[in-house]
Design a protein around this motif. Sequence first.
Motif, short mmCIF file in Angstrom:
data_model
loop_
_atom_site.label_atom_id
_atom_site.label_comp_id
_atom_site.label_asym_id
_atom_site.label_seq_id
_atom_site.Cartn_x
_atom_site.Cartn_y
_atom_site.Cartn_z
N ALA A 1 112.12 87.38 21.25
CA ALA A 1 111.82 87.66 22.67
C ALA A 1 113.09 87.76 23.49
O ALA A 1 113.22 88.63 24.34
N GLN A 2 114.03 86.86 23.22
CA GLN A 2 115.31 86.85 23.93
C GLN A 2 116.43 86.52 22.95
O GLN A 2 116.35 85.53 22.24
N THR A 3 117.44 87.35 22.94
CA THR A 3 118.66 87.08 22.18
C THR A 3 119.77 86.85 23.19
O THR A 3 120.09 87.75 23.98
N GLY A 4 120.31 85.65 23.19
CA GLY A 4 121.39 85.34 24.11
C GLY A 4 122.70 85.90 23.60
O GLY A 4 122.95 85.97 22.40
N TRP A 5 123.54 86.33 24.54
CA TRP A 5 124.88 86.82 24.19
C TRP A 5 125.88 86.33 25.24
O TRP A 5 125.53 86.15 26.40
N GLY A 6 127.09 86.06 24.79
CA GLY A 6 128.13 85.64 25.69
C GLY A 6 129.49 86.03 25.15
O GLY A 6 129.76 85.84 23.96
N ARG B 1 137.99 81.53 28.52
CA ARG B 1 137.66 82.18 29.79
C ARG B 1 136.38 82.98 29.59
O ARG B 1 136.32 83.87 28.74
N PRO B 2 135.33 82.62 30.38
CA PRO B 2 134.10 83.39 30.25
C PRO B 2 134.29 84.80 30.78
O PRO B 2 134.89 84.99 31.84
N VAL B 3 133.81 85.78 30.05
CA VAL B 3 133.92 87.17 30.47
C VAL B 3 132.58 87.64 31.03
O VAL B 3 132.50 88.14 32.15
N SER B 4 131.51 87.46 30.26
CA SER B 4 130.18 87.86 30.68
C SER B 4 129.16 87.23 29.74
O SER B 4 129.50 86.87 28.61
N ASP C 1 123.54 78.97 25.09
CA ASP C 1 123.68 78.71 23.66
C ASP C 1 124.61 79.72 22.99
O ASP C 1 125.35 79.39 22.06
N SER C 2 124.59 80.96 23.46
CA SER C 2 125.48 81.97 22.88
C SER C 2 126.94 81.67 23.21
O SER C 2 127.83 81.88 22.38
N LEU C 3 127.18 81.18 24.41
CA LEU C 3 128.55 80.79 24.79
C LEU C 3 129.02 79.62 23.93
O LEU C 3 130.19 79.56 23.52
N ALA C 4 128.11 78.70 23.62
CA ALA C 4 128.44 77.58 22.73
C ALA C 4 128.82 78.10 21.35
O ALA C 4 129.76 77.59 20.72
N ALA C 5 128.12 79.12 20.87
CA ALA C 5 128.44 79.70 19.57
C ALA C 5 129.85 80.30 19.57
O ALA C 5 130.60 80.16 18.60
N ALA C 6 130.22 80.96 20.66
CA ALA C 6 131.56 81.54 20.76
C ALA C 6 132.63 80.45 20.75
O ALA C 6 133.65 80.57 20.07
N ILE C 7 132.38 79.37 21.48
CA ILE C 7 133.31 78.25 21.51
C ILE C 7 133.43 77.63 20.12
O ILE C 7 134.51 77.25 19.69
#
Length: 158
Positions: free
Chosen positions: A11-16, A26-29, A143-149
Motif C-alpha cells: 500500500a505504501q513504500t517509504g523512501w528517503g 543531511r536529509p535531502v527528501s 523508516d526509510s530514512l532509518a534504513a539509509a542511516i
Amino acid sequence: MLVLGIDPGIAQTGWGVVDIVGQRYRPVSYGVVRTTTSKSMEQRIHAIANDIGKLAIDFKVEMVSMEDIYFAKNVSSAMGVAKVIGAIIQQLSLQGIPVQLFTPLQIKLAVTGFGTAEKHQVQEMVRLLLKLEKVPSPDHAADSLAAAICLATNRRLS
C-alpha cells in the motif's frame, strides 16, 4: 554519498534520500509511493518498482538500503512485500545501483544502539540524527530514512 533508503510495502513504500558525508547526515527528501487496491497486485508491484527507479535517477543516488522482509503472523502480506523487494532490486540492478538489505533488528541497532528499540524511539533518533524539527511523516518515510542511516553506519563499521 547519496543513499536511498526504502521501507517496502504494497500500500505504501517509504523512501528517503540522505546525503552522507563522513559521520554527518543531511536529509535531502523523503515520502511514500502509494498504490491503490483498485489495481491488480502485479500493477501495484510494477508501479512501486518503477517509481523507486525514477526516484533513484532523479536524486542520482549511489547506493540503496532497504529493509528486508520480516515474517510475522501474516504470511500472505509478507509474500507481497517480498515481491515488492524483488521488483525494486531488479529495477535498481538494471540501473547499476547497488542494493543492500538490512533486517529490522539491524536498522534499529544502527539507529538507536538497541536492536529491540520501539518504533517511536527509532523515529525520534532519525529526527535527531537528521536535525529535523519533527519526526518525518508518514511512518514509512521515517523508516526509510532509518534504513539509509543504517547503511551509512554499517559501511563505517566494515
